[in-house]
Design an enzyme around this catalytic site. Structure first.
Site, PDB file in Angstrom:
ATOM      1  N   ASP A 160       0.907  -1.134  -0.015  1.00  0.00           N
ATOM      2  CA  ASP A 160       0.112   0.160  -0.006  1.00  0.00           C
ATOM      3  C   ASP A 160       0.768   1.108  -0.006  1.00  0.00           C
ATOM      4  OD1 ASP A 160      -2.387   1.757   0.377  1.00  0.00           O
ATOM      5  OD2 ASP A 160      -3.342  -0.087   0.840  1.00  0.00           O
ATOM      6  N   HIS A 231      -2.544   3.297  -4.547  1.00  0.00           N
ATOM      7  CA  HIS A 231      -2.060   2.848  -3.512  1.00  0.00           C
ATOM      8  C   HIS A 231      -0.749   2.332  -3.640  1.00  0.00           C
ATOM      9  CE1 HIS A 231      -5.469   3.019  -0.797  1.00  0.00           C
ATOM     10  NE2 HIS A 231      -6.085   2.647  -1.723  1.00  0.00           N
ATOM     11  N   GLU A 293      -9.836   2.794  -5.484  1.00  0.00           N
ATOM     12  CA  GLU A 293      -9.256   4.209  -4.860  1.00  0.00           C
ATOM     13  C   GLU A 293      -7.936   4.982  -5.483  1.00  0.00           C
ATOM     14  OE1 GLU A 293     -10.954   4.011  -0.181  1.00  0.00           O
ATOM     15  OE2 GLU A 293      -8.915   3.025  -0.628  1.00  0.00           O
TER      16      GLU A 293
END
Length: 523
Positions: A160, A231, A293
């Site tokens: 991440d 990410h 995201e």
């Protein structure tokens, strides 16, 4: 017992299980027999007339029958996995002391017959080791506890913005640089507090092979995930040429970084190398590519993600693998064969199934175990909406309104353990149990299950968790030492979150959603 079996028929008497009890098992069940001897701390010498393990292909693969009388104990499964689950049920039939690593051995097993089978083939839990690194022994313990509850998938979130946790040949800076951050946030990001302590770690190839092998012995499939193309700040910090001009370090704050891959040829080469390494280390047909995201700021607002996802899917397909991605991969059209992890509320499960994709339901409002467990001010770092034990138990993987064919595409459910606010295995225990116990029963989903019955059985199960050394949250609420006044949270209310989810999923076709599917039902 938890999960509650489909059928339990008690009988008179008991079977004496001790060090000299013989164990009869065919070669194909050698692994289960070895595990059983170790976990029961009994030699169980080979021979007949005591415990017998058998496979009956007439049963579905994960089904089992445990039959116990005064002179024998037989576990029959549709496969080795079914026999293993029968062994886990046997452990729950014994006193909690039998679950400890030391102490006397030799117990009476109550006579009777247990007939059991799960409803869903995907009974999973995701562990985030990117936000806070978890050493290998702690991961193995996490696997053991999941397997004790008959969960069969570990989704391992390996990378991440805040950390990169695996070696990739030819890319040494991923672990030299990307695996370490200067400090971590204390509490929710709105408070902008930091601890001033470096944090990091990574798994060698041998570490990951050990995790896979250990999980496999317990019939848990490990599905790895490297999140891309978003990410990715930890990777871009290690190799700035992969990004879009960013020259900073691994992200120290929680939340989403806008620093994503540039998707040039060098970035694509990098992603293929990463996926190749995952294929080398993990036998899972599914390889997680994240896809969630991903801000488009650095792409001048252009949505380049669908084309990227298609390229990665094709690369994996050439190796006989399929992609597993969060439900954002539905936006712009997920590649054929993709399996979707539907997390943004309940509606993406419906959308994925109606588009013909296999899907795993893991809606945040029902299955995110980092979310706060009550309104008690003593809850450590309370974030997200309130998600009580009863709320988790009420989880249902299959939304209303799907056709029979669409329902078949719902593989099952998965609880997600995001670790921004869980620095240690002890804190993971507190946030995970007994909520994961409730979730395990929800995805085993025996006919007629009820929270009232679960509550009745829970005290005995907590004694088992005590014997296993689990720092679970007591049903009475947090203890004084559980609180984290140094790491304040950001609790949310469910209506606010539902409004956010509606905004987040507006790019999905509303016609594919069931009206009101995001409205939670009262427990």
């Amino acid at each position: 017992m938890i999960p509650q079996p489909v059928s339990v028929r008690p009988a008179e008497g008991a079977f004496a299980l001790g060090a000299e009890t013989p164990l009869d098992a065919p070669a194909e069940l050698g692994g289960v027999a070895s595990w059983l001897r170790t976990t029961l701390r009994c030699p169980l010498p080979p021979g007949g007339g005591g415990v017998s393990l058998r496979v009956d292909r007439a049963l579905v693969p994960e089904a089992y029958e445990l039959s116990c009388a005064s002179g024998r104990l037989r576990i029959t499964g549709g496969s080795a996995a079914g026999v293993f689950y029968g062994g886990q049920t046997l452990r729950q039939l014994l006193p909690p002391a039998a679950l400890r690593r030391a102490g006397p051995t030799g117990w009476l097993v109550p006579a009777g017959t247990v007939t059991d089978r799960p409803r869903f083939g995907w009974r999973g839990v995701m562990l985030d080791v990117a936000r806070h690194f978890m050493p290998v022994p702690d991961v193995l313990r996490f696997v053991d506890l999941a397997a004790f509850h008959k969960l069969n998938v570990l989704h391992l979130h390996l990378t991440d913005d805040q950390g990169w946790r695996l070696e990739v040949p030819g890319w040494p800076r991923l672990t030299d640089v990307g695996a370490w951050r200067a400090e971590s946030m204390l509490g929710a990001r709105q408070h902008a507090r930091y601890d001033g302590r470096p944090h990091g770690g990574f798994y060698t190839a041998d570490d990951l092979r050990e995790i896979v092998a250990y999980a496999g012995e317990r019939h848990v499939r490990v599905v790895p995930e490297v999140d891309m193309p978003g990410h990715m700040q930890a990777a871009v910090a290690a190799y700035p040429e992969l990004g879009n001009g960013f020259a900073g370090g691994v992200r120290t704050g929680w939340g989403i970084s806008s620093h994503v891959l540039n998707l040039g040829e060098r970035s694509l080469e990098f992603c293929r190398a990463v996926l190749d390494q995952l294929c080398e280390l993990f036998p899972s047909e599914l390889i997680g590519i994240g896809g969630d995201e991903c801000p488009r700021d650095e792409w001048a607002g252009e949505d380049r993600q669908p084309a990227f996802t298609a390229l990665m899917a094709a690369h994996l397909a050439a190796r006989g693998r399929r992609i597993y991605g969060w439900d954002e991969i539905l936006e712009g059209g997920a590649p054929a064969g993709a399996v979707v992890a539907a997390w943004r509320g309940k509606s993406p499960t419906t959308v994925a199934a109606r588009r013909g994709h296999q899907v795993v339901a893991c809606p945040d409002i029902a299955a995110y175990l980092d979310y706060r467990q009550s309104d008690d001010p003593g809850e450590p770092t309370p974030v997200g909406t309130r998600l009580t034990l009863a709320d988790v138990y009420a989880f249902s993987a299959v939304p209303e309104g799907l056709s029979p064919a669409e329902r078949e595409l719902v593989l099952g459910g998965q609880a997600n353990v995001w670790t921004e606010h869980m620095e240690t295995a002890r804190q993971v225990d507190y946030m995970t149990y007994p909520r994961l116990s409730a979730f395990a029963e929800a995805v085993w989903d025996p006919p007629g299950r009820s929270y009232e019955s679960f509550e009745t059985r829970l005290p005995a199960h907590l004694e088992r968790l005590d014997a296993l050394g689990v720092n679970y949250r007591p049903p009475s609420g947090p203890r004084p030492w559980d609180a984290r006044p140094d790491a304040p949270g950001n609790p949310r209310e469910l209506p606010d979150r539902l409004a956010e989810l509606a905004e987040m999923t507006k790019r999905l076709d509303p016609a594919e959603m069931t009206k009101g599917v995001d409205s939670p039902k009262p427990v």
